[in-house]
Motif scaffolding. Structure first.
Motif, PDB file in Angstrom:
ATOM      1  N   ALA A 180       0.778  -1.234   0.012  1.00 32.79           N
ATOM      2  CA  ALA A 180       0.017   0.107  -0.010  1.00 32.79           C
ATOM      3  C   ALA A 180       0.926   1.198  -0.097  1.00 32.79           C
ATOM      4  CB  ALA A 180      -1.066   0.143   1.065  1.00 32.79           C
ATOM      5  N   THR A 181       1.514   1.547  -1.191  1.00 28.33           N
ATOM      6  CA  THR A 181       2.251   2.928  -1.397  1.00 28.33           C
ATOM      7  C   THR A 181       1.145   3.792  -1.904  1.00 28.33           C
ATOM      8  OG1 THR A 181       2.585   2.176  -3.559  1.00 28.33           O
ATOM      9  CG2 THR A 181       4.366   1.608  -2.034  1.00 28.33           C
ATOM     10  N   PRO A 182       1.769   5.205  -1.737  1.00 27.16           N
ATOM     11  CA  PRO A 182       1.072   6.210  -2.158  1.00 27.16           C
ATOM     12  C   PRO A 182       0.443   5.875  -3.647  1.00 27.16           C
ATOM     13  CG  PRO A 182       2.573   7.111  -0.943  1.00 27.16           C
ATOM     14  CD  PRO A 182       2.731   5.726  -0.816  1.00 27.16           C
ATOM     15  N   GLU A 183       1.497   5.460  -4.499  1.00 26.42           N
ATOM     16  CA  GLU A 183       1.075   5.281  -5.888  1.00 26.42           C
ATOM     17  C   GLU A 183       0.274   4.014  -6.090  1.00 26.42           C
ATOM     18  OE1 GLU A 183       4.480   5.080  -4.622  1.00 26.42           O
ATOM     19  OE2 GLU A 183       4.756   7.353  -5.091  1.00 26.42           O
ATOM     20  N   GLY A 184       0.368   3.197  -5.485  1.00 30.18           N
ATOM     21  CA  GLY A 184      -0.470   2.063  -5.555  1.00 30.18           C
ATOM     22  C   GLY A 184      -1.677   2.320  -4.989  1.00 30.18           C
ATOM     23  N   ALA A 238      -4.652  -2.127   5.737  1.00 36.47           N
ATOM     24  CA  ALA A 238      -4.368  -3.188   6.687  1.00 36.47           C
ATOM     25  C   ALA A 238      -3.917  -4.406   6.237  1.00 36.47           C
ATOM     26  CB  ALA A 238      -5.827  -3.572   7.133  1.00 36.47           C
ATOM     27  N   LEU A 239      -4.451  -5.216   4.913  1.00 33.27           N
ATOM     28  CA  LEU A 239      -3.798  -5.971   4.353  1.00 33.27           C
ATOM     29  C   LEU A 239      -2.421  -6.107   4.003  1.00 33.27           C
ATOM     30  CD1 LEU A 239      -4.726  -8.825   3.608  1.00 33.27           C
ATOM     31  CD2 LEU A 239      -5.313  -8.056   1.174  1.00 33.27           C
ATOM     32  N   SER A 240      -1.848  -4.950   3.485  1.00 30.99           N
ATOM     33  CA  SER A 240      -0.476  -4.584   3.271  1.00 30.99           C
ATOM     34  C   SER A 240       0.367  -4.730   4.538  1.00 30.99           C
ATOM     35  CB  SER A 240      -0.343  -3.341   2.600  1.00 30.99           C
ATOM     36  OG  SER A 240       0.986  -3.069   2.388  1.00 30.99           O
ATOM     37  N   GLN A 241      -0.314  -4.064   5.549  1.00 36.64           N
ATOM     38  CA  GLN A 241       0.553  -4.148   6.844  1.00 36.64           C
ATOM     39  C   GLN A 241       0.849  -5.265   7.234  1.00 36.64           C
ATOM     40  OE1 GLN A 241      -1.771  -2.849  10.256  1.00 36.64           O
ATOM     41  NE2 GLN A 241       0.009  -2.836  11.679  1.00 36.64           N
ATOM     42  N   LYS A 242      -0.461  -6.399   7.240  1.00 33.15           N
ATOM     43  CA  LYS A 242      -0.460  -7.977   7.576  1.00 33.15           C
ATOM     44  C   LYS A 242       0.689  -8.632   6.709  1.00 33.15           C
ATOM     45  CE  LYS A 242      -3.620 -11.444   8.189  1.00 33.15           C
ATOM     46  NZ  LYS A 242      -5.046 -11.689   7.964  1.00 33.15           N
ATOM     47  N   VAL A 243       0.729  -8.411   5.380  1.00 38.74           N
ATOM     48  CA  VAL A 243       1.541  -9.256   4.574  1.00 38.74           C
ATOM     49  C   VAL A 243       2.871  -8.707   4.563  1.00 38.74           C
ATOM     50  CG1 VAL A 243       1.653 -10.201   2.219  1.00 38.74           C
ATOM     51  CG2 VAL A 243      -0.583 -10.243   3.286  1.00 38.74           C
ATOM     52  N   HIS A 244       2.927  -7.398   4.213  1.00 38.01           N
ATOM     53  CA  HIS A 244       4.237  -6.756   3.866  1.00 38.01           C
ATOM     54  C   HIS A 244       4.732  -6.070   5.135  1.00 38.01           C
ATOM     55  CE1 HIS A 244       3.634  -7.764  -0.312  1.00 38.01           C
ATOM     56  NE2 HIS A 244       2.523  -7.210  -0.281  1.00 38.01           N
ATOM     57  N   GLY A 245       4.303  -5.479   6.158  1.00 44.37           N
ATOM     58  CA  GLY A 245       4.713  -5.001   7.360  1.00 44.37           C
ATOM     59  C   GLY A 245       4.687  -3.544   7.037  1.00 44.37           C
ATOM     60  N   THR A 246       4.015  -3.018   6.164  1.00 47.00           N
ATOM     61  CA  THR A 246       3.820  -1.596   6.044  1.00 47.00           C
ATOM     62  C   THR A 246       3.483  -0.644   7.108  1.00 47.00           C
ATOM     63  OG1 THR A 246       1.909  -1.623   4.806  1.00 47.00           O
ATOM     64  CG2 THR A 246       3.883  -1.862   3.400  1.00 47.00           C
ATOM     65  N   ASP A 247       3.846   0.434   7.015  1.00 47.91           N
ATOM     66  CA  ASP A 247       3.389   1.272   8.412  1.00 47.91           C
ATOM     67  C   ASP A 247       1.711   1.902   7.963  1.00 47.91           C
ATOM     68  OD1 ASP A 247       3.115   2.807  10.483  1.00 47.91           O
ATOM     69  OD2 ASP A 247       4.512   4.420   9.588  1.00 47.91           O
ATOM     70  N   PRO A 248       0.953   1.475   8.859  1.00 52.55           N
ATOM     71  CA  PRO A 248      -0.318   1.855   8.719  1.00 52.55           C
ATOM     72  C   PRO A 248      -0.639   3.397   8.620  1.00 52.55           C
ATOM     73  CG  PRO A 248      -0.306   0.769  10.844  1.00 52.55           C
ATOM     74  CD  PRO A 248       0.973   0.538  10.228  1.00 52.55           C
ATOM     75  N   GLU A 249       0.190   4.193   9.628  1.00 54.30           N
ATOM     76  CA  GLU A 249      -0.078   5.457   9.784  1.00 54.30           C
ATOM     77  C   GLU A 249       0.452   6.323   8.332  1.00 54.30           C
ATOM     78  OE1 GLU A 249       1.565   3.889  12.517  1.00 54.30           O
ATOM     79  OE2 GLU A 249      -0.215   3.860  13.657  1.00 54.30           O
ATOM     80  N   GLU A 250       1.298   5.623   7.896  1.00 59.12           N
ATOM     81  CA  GLU A 250       1.755   6.511   6.655  1.00 59.12           C
ATOM     82  C   GLU A 250       0.716   6.084   5.463  1.00 59.12           C
ATOM     83  OE1 GLU A 250       5.542   5.149   5.133  1.00 59.12           O
ATOM     84  OE2 GLU A 250       6.585   5.810   6.891  1.00 59.12           O
ATOM     85  N   GLY A 251       0.234   4.962   5.561  1.00 61.66           N
ATOM     86  CA  GLY A 251      -0.862   4.701   4.549  1.00 61.66           C
ATOM     87  C   GLY A 251      -1.951   5.347   4.888  1.00 61.66           C
ATOM     88  N   ALA A 252      -2.339   5.674   5.979  1.00 59.03           N
ATOM     89  CA  ALA A 252      -3.780   6.565   6.282  1.00 59.03           C
ATOM     90  C   ALA A 252      -3.545   7.717   5.930  1.00 59.03           C
ATOM     91  CB  ALA A 252      -3.916   6.463   7.806  1.00 59.03           C
ATOM     92  N   ALA A 253      -2.235   8.363   6.039  1.00 59.99           N
ATOM     93  CA  ALA A 253      -1.940   9.700   5.762  1.00 59.99           C
ATOM     94  C   ALA A 253      -2.211  10.092   4.351  1.00 59.99           C
ATOM     95  CB  ALA A 253      -0.485  10.323   6.241  1.00 59.99           C
ATOM     96  N   ALA A 254      -1.554   9.048   3.480  1.00 61.80           N
ATOM     97  CA  ALA A 254      -1.494   8.890   2.021  1.00 61.80           C
ATOM     98  C   ALA A 254      -2.997   9.069   1.603  1.00 61.80           C
ATOM     99  CB  ALA A 254      -0.503   7.863   1.522  1.00 61.80           C
ATOM    100  N   LEU A 255      -3.740   8.027   2.475  1.00 57.53           N
ATOM    101  CA  LEU A 255      -5.214   7.854   1.966  1.00 57.53           C
ATOM    102  C   LEU A 255      -5.889   9.000   2.049  1.00 57.53           C
ATOM    103  CD1 LEU A 255      -7.590   6.056   1.132  1.00 57.53           C
ATOM    104  CD2 LEU A 255      -7.698   5.642   3.554  1.00 57.53           C
ATOM    105  N   GLU A 256      -5.639   9.906   3.151  1.00 54.12           N
ATOM    106  CA  GLU A 256      -6.327  10.948   3.189  1.00 54.12           C
ATOM    107  C   GLU A 256      -5.937  12.221   2.313  1.00 54.12           C
ATOM    108  OE1 GLU A 256      -9.131  11.543   5.054  1.00 54.12           O
ATOM    109  OE2 GLU A 256      -8.731   9.547   5.619  1.00 54.12           O
ATOM    110  N   ARG A 257      -4.599  12.059   1.830  1.00 60.50           N
ATOM    111  CA  ARG A 257      -4.277  13.225   0.805  1.00 60.50           C
ATOM    112  C   ARG A 257      -4.768  12.743  -0.574  1.00 60.50           C
ATOM    113  NH1 ARG A 257       0.729  12.299   3.351  1.00 60.50           N
ATOM    114  NH2 ARG A 257       1.254  10.835   1.935  1.00 60.50           N
ATOM    115  N   LEU A 258      -5.021  11.462  -0.760  1.00 57.79           N
ATOM    116  CA  LEU A 258      -5.546  11.224  -1.856  1.00 57.79           C
ATOM    117  C   LEU A 258      -7.045  11.325  -1.956  1.00 57.79           C
ATOM    118  CD1 LEU A 258      -5.406   9.328  -4.936  1.00 57.79           C
ATOM    119  CD2 LEU A 258      -5.960   7.444  -3.202  1.00 57.79           C
TER     120      LEU A 258
END
Length: 196
Positions: free
Chosen positions: A21-25, A53-73
């Motif tokens: 779950a990257t900003p581009e993805g 949430a799935l990306s955090q579970k599988v790849h260990g990505t940071d959920p806070e970064e994902g949430a911030a990127a989501l709100e910007r998007l």
């Protein structure tokens, strides 16, 4: 027959791993979804949160970064006009009323898509106006589509209770359902609703 003779390979289907779950993805996922479906910002946010949430579970990505990127998007897509909750509410109300959906069911469907209730009420007021016959008109449309009450060709009296129940399950109150099911001439009732 063996697998060699039929030409089929014996392999195990592998499940595709979810993407990070990257900003581009997230943007690619959002645009792909919006190409196919109209959506409210709340519903799109809910879908993309699942990806995060799935990306955090599988790849260990940071959920806070994902949430911030989501709100910007979401803010960017709203600014571009790709997401417009008021437009979405108006269009859904219009199409659901045309199908014969009750106002109670419309409220429930839009709430399930995370549309704010104020926007739902504004869209209903815009489409229904002050006419008290809008609910009755919607019930008539539903009855016609499902061949209930006056639109039933056979066994009308025997199926009266079922027809009333069908309209009740769609969110129409008893009085509205009774008027539709017991109506002898739906064209005259439609004309009565429309007024002079």
């Amino acid at each position: 027959m063996s697998a060699e003779k039929t030409g089929k390979k014996d392999h195990v289907k592998r499940r595709r791993q979810p993407l990070k779950a990257t900003p581009e993805g997230l943007e690619r996922s959002a645009l792909y979804y919006l190409e196919r479906y109209d959506s409210s910002s709340g519903h799109l946010r809910r879908l993309l949160r699942r990806k995060i949430a799935l990306s955090q579970k599988v790849h260990g990505t940071d959920p806070e970064e994902g949430a911030a990127a989501l709100e910007r998007l979401i803010a960017r897509l709203t600014g571009l006009g790709l997401l417009d909750d008021a437009r979405y509410a108006r269009e859904r109300v219009r199409s659901l009323l045309a199908r014969g959906t009750s106002t109670a069911m419309i409220r429930a469907k839009l709430a399930a898509k995370a549309v704010p209730s104020a926007l739902t009420e504004a869209a209903l007021a815009e489409h229904l106006g002050d006419s008290g016959g809008a609910e009755l008109r919607a019930a008539l449309r539903y009855a016609k589509r499902r061949r209930l009450g006056p639109f039933r060709l056979k066994e009308r009296e025997d199926r009266r209770a079922r027809d009333l129940a069908a309209l009740g399950r769609q969110g129409f109150d008893y009085e509205t359902a009774r008027k539709v099911v017991d109506c002898e001439d739906p064209v005259a009732l439609e004309a009565e609703i429309a007024g002079p």
